[in-house]
Design an enzyme around this catalytic site. Structure first.
Site, PDB file in Angstrom:
ATOM      1  N   SER A 172      -7.306   5.487  -0.927  1.00  0.00           N
ATOM      2  CA  SER A 172      -6.576   4.222  -0.963  1.00  0.00           C
ATOM      3  C   SER A 172      -5.952   4.015   0.416  1.00  0.00           C
ATOM      4  CB  SER A 172      -5.490   4.260  -2.042  1.00  0.00           C
ATOM      5  OG  SER A 172      -4.732   5.446  -1.952  1.00  0.00           O
ATOM      6  N   HIS A 202      -8.522   1.887  -6.706  1.00  0.00           N
ATOM      7  CA  HIS A 202      -9.462   2.959  -6.382  1.00  0.00           C
ATOM      8  C   HIS A 202     -10.856   2.578  -6.908  1.00  0.00           C
ATOM      9  CE1 HIS A 202      -5.655   5.067  -6.005  1.00  0.00           C
ATOM     10  NE2 HIS A 202      -6.225   6.154  -5.570  1.00  0.00           N
ATOM     11  N   ARG A 215     -12.514   7.533  -5.401  1.00  0.00           N
ATOM     12  CA  ARG A 215     -12.859   8.912  -5.747  1.00  0.00           C
ATOM     13  C   ARG A 215     -12.227   9.251  -7.089  1.00  0.00           C
ATOM     14  NH1 ARG A 215      -9.262  10.445  -1.089  1.00  0.00           N
ATOM     15  NH2 ARG A 215     -10.777  11.937  -0.259  1.00  0.00           N
ATOM     16  N   HIS A 221      -9.794  11.869  -9.071  1.00  0.00           N
ATOM     17  CA  HIS A 221      -8.713  12.802  -8.760  1.00  0.00           C
ATOM     18  C   HIS A 221      -8.518  13.803  -9.903  1.00  0.00           C
ATOM     19  CE1 HIS A 221      -7.772   9.213  -6.331  1.00  0.00           C
ATOM     20  NE2 HIS A 221      -7.209  10.047  -5.469  1.00  0.00           N
ATOM     21  N   TYR A 279      -5.784  14.573 -11.229  1.00  0.00           N
ATOM     22  CA  TYR A 279      -4.775  14.086 -12.186  1.00  0.00           C
ATOM     23  C   TYR A 279      -5.354  13.188 -13.270  1.00  0.00           C
ATOM     24  CZ  TYR A 279      -4.680   9.867  -9.201  1.00  0.00           C
ATOM     25  OH  TYR A 279      -5.025   8.765  -8.467  1.00  0.00           O
ATOM     26  N   GLU A 280      -6.628  12.774 -13.104  1.00  0.00           N
ATOM     27  CA  GLU A 280      -7.249  11.948 -14.145  1.00  0.00           C
ATOM     28  C   GLU A 280      -7.580  12.768 -15.391  1.00  0.00           C
ATOM     29  OE1 GLU A 280     -10.251   9.107 -12.568  1.00  0.00           O
ATOM     30  OE2 GLU A 280      -9.417   9.638 -10.615  1.00  0.00           O
ATOM     31  N   ALA A 329      -4.549   8.724   1.511  1.00  0.00           N
ATOM     32  CA  ALA A 329      -3.180   8.261   1.765  1.00  0.00           C
ATOM     33  C   ALA A 329      -2.272   9.356   1.235  1.00  0.00           C
ATOM     34  CB  ALA A 329      -2.926   6.953   1.038  1.00  0.00           C
ATOM     35  N   MET A 346      -2.732  13.987  -3.373  1.00  0.00           N
ATOM     36  CA  MET A 346      -3.359  14.391  -4.643  1.00  0.00           C
ATOM     37  C   MET A 346      -4.884  14.428  -4.550  1.00  0.00           C
ATOM     38  SD  MET A 346      -0.889  12.220  -7.193  1.00  0.00           S
ATOM     39  CE  MET A 346       0.861  11.985  -6.807  1.00  0.00           C
ATOM     40  N   SER A 347      -5.423  14.650  -3.356  1.00  0.00           N
ATOM     41  CA  SER A 347      -6.890  14.626  -3.225  1.00  0.00           C
ATOM     42  C   SER A 347      -7.350  15.575  -2.124  1.00  0.00           C
ATOM     43  CB  SER A 347      -7.353  13.199  -2.896  1.00  0.00           C
ATOM     44  OG  SER A 347      -6.929  12.834  -1.594  1.00  0.00           O
ATOM     45  N   ASN A 354       4.012   6.925   2.879  1.00  0.00           N
ATOM     46  CA  ASN A 354       5.428   6.913   2.473  1.00  0.00           C
ATOM     47  C   ASN A 354       6.058   8.204   2.954  1.00  0.00           C
ATOM     48  OD1 ASN A 354       3.644   7.840  -0.059  1.00  0.00           O
ATOM     49  ND2 ASN A 354       5.556   9.015  -0.053  1.00  0.00           N
ATOM     50  N   HIS A 401       4.066   2.968  -6.130  1.00  0.00           N
ATOM     51  CA  HIS A 401       2.614   2.913  -5.887  1.00  0.00           C
ATOM     52  C   HIS A 401       2.244   1.638  -5.123  1.00  0.00           C
ATOM     53  CE1 HIS A 401      -1.611   3.800  -6.424  1.00  0.00           C
ATOM     54  NE2 HIS A 401      -1.815   2.646  -7.030  1.00  0.00           N
TER      55      HIS A 401
HETATM   56  I1  8IG Z   1       0.030   7.621  -0.856  1.00  0.00           I
HETATM   57  O1  8IG Z   1       4.476  11.337  -1.661  1.00  0.00           O
HETATM   58  C1  8IG Z   1       0.850   9.238  -1.548  1.00  0.00           C
HETATM   59  N1  8IG Z   1       0.173  10.135  -2.252  1.00  0.00           N
HETATM   60  N2  8IG Z   1       1.732  14.129  -4.046  1.00  0.00           N
HETATM   61  N3  8IG Z   1       3.124  12.718  -2.838  1.00  0.00           N
HETATM   62  C2  8IG Z   1       1.903  13.014  -3.376  1.00  0.00           C
HETATM   63  N4  8IG Z   1       0.862  12.207  -3.239  1.00  0.00           N
HETATM   64  C3  8IG Z   1       1.047  11.081  -2.546  1.00  0.00           C
HETATM   65  C4  8IG Z   1       2.269  10.727  -1.980  1.00  0.00           C
HETATM   66  C5  8IG Z   1       3.370  11.593  -2.132  1.00  0.00           C
HETATM   67  N5  8IG Z   1       2.121   9.548  -1.374  1.00  0.00           N
END
Ligand code: 8IG
Length: 272
Positions: free
Chosen positions: A36, A68, A92, A94, A96-97, A124, A211-212, A235, A247
């Site tokens: 993303s 995504h 993609r 992830h 967490y899905e 990202a 997370m990727s 961020n 998000h």
């Molecule tokens: I964009 O602050 C993004 N992805 N784990 N933490 C985690 N994944 C993210 C973050 C974040 N920002």
């Protein structure tokens, strides 16, 4: 129909065969997985020769997160060493899905089976290192896996000391001396970290969190591809600024940096 979970490498070969049929290209040279915030950067690559939903290749689940979108594009990119056939994944799967690790790495495995010698993974992420600002692309120089999930099983003891190609990182820093490097932590999600978890990561030597990327890097490297990882800081990580994580804001930060990151990708492809 090959079962992705029963024989993931065979499933990747089958998907690579379908890719060759659909594109009329017997092989591709380089794969780019766009996280993303990177999707609009793909525009810097020009016009694709082919585009279709990932679900048209066997083994790919439909993505579940807004923004995504799961699309594959094939490009012919003019590089300094002739035409590069570039395979781009927009979106993609992830961890967490909750679909397990196999769908997470099916794209990069398909790419390597399709001939890709280089795999570029973009994402990202949250910035932990206070020297990094939102909108800044950072080269991944190493990672810390906090998920404890590997895409490999069995007695495959793969060396990861040069997982993120030092050769290509050096090339890219020569081309853009402002480019910084960092250590990326893989966090399963889908929750962001607590401020205490971010302090822990900082203490461990982490600069970026997301997370990727990590499972894909390992899977691609294990199959012999050269791996490049680039994070877009979207961020400040939890507790770094006092702001909450949203998000929508993360996605907006990505879009605003598209030009810069697009140029970076074009520069990279030109060097391959
Ligand atoms: I964009 O602050 C993004 N992805 N784990 N933490 C985690 N994944 C993210 C973050 C974040 N920002």
């Amino acid at each position: 129909m090959i079962d992705l979970y029963a024989d993931p490498l065979k499933a990747a070969e089958v998907a690579a065969d379908v890719l060759a049929e659909k594109t009329g290209k017997t092989a591709h040279d380089v794969a780019l997985v766009m996280g993303s915030g990177w999707v609009s950067a793909a525009e810097a690559l020009g016009q694709p020769t082919h585009e279709f939903p990932v679900t048209e290749l066997p083994g790919f689940p439909a993505p579940t997160v807004a923004g995504h979108g799961g699309v594959i594009r094939s490009y012919d990119v003019q590089g300094s060493h002739g035409t590069l056939r570039a395979l781009v994944f927009l979106g993609r799967t992830h961890l967490y899905e909750g679909k397990g690790i196999e769908p997470v790495v099916h794209g990069v495995r398909t790419a390597v089976k399709a001939g890709c010698k280089t795999v570029v993974l973009t994402n990202a992420c949250g910035g932990i290192n206070p020297n990094f600002s939102v909108g800044q692309p950072v080269l991944i120089k190493d990672h810390i896996s906090l998920t404890a999930v590997s895409p490999l099983s069995g007695a495959t003891f793969v060396d990861l000391t040069d997982l993120y190609s030092a050769r290509i990182r050096t090339l890219m820093k020569k081309l853009d001396s402002s480019l910084q490097e960092g250590v990326y932590v893989h966090w399963r999600g889908p929750t962001y970290e607590t401020p205490a978890e971010i302090r822990m990561m900082r203490t461990m030597g982490a600069d970026l969190v997301g997370m990727s990327t990590v499972p894909e890097a390992i899977a691609a490297h294990a199959l012999g591809a050269e791996v490049v990882g680039i994070s877009l800081v979207s961020n400040a990580a939890a507790g770094m600024t006092g702001e909450k994580l949203s998000h929508d804001e993360v996605m907006a930060a990505g879009k605003a940096s598209a030009d810069k990151v697009g140029k970076l990708l074009a520069t990279l492809l030109h060097q391959l």
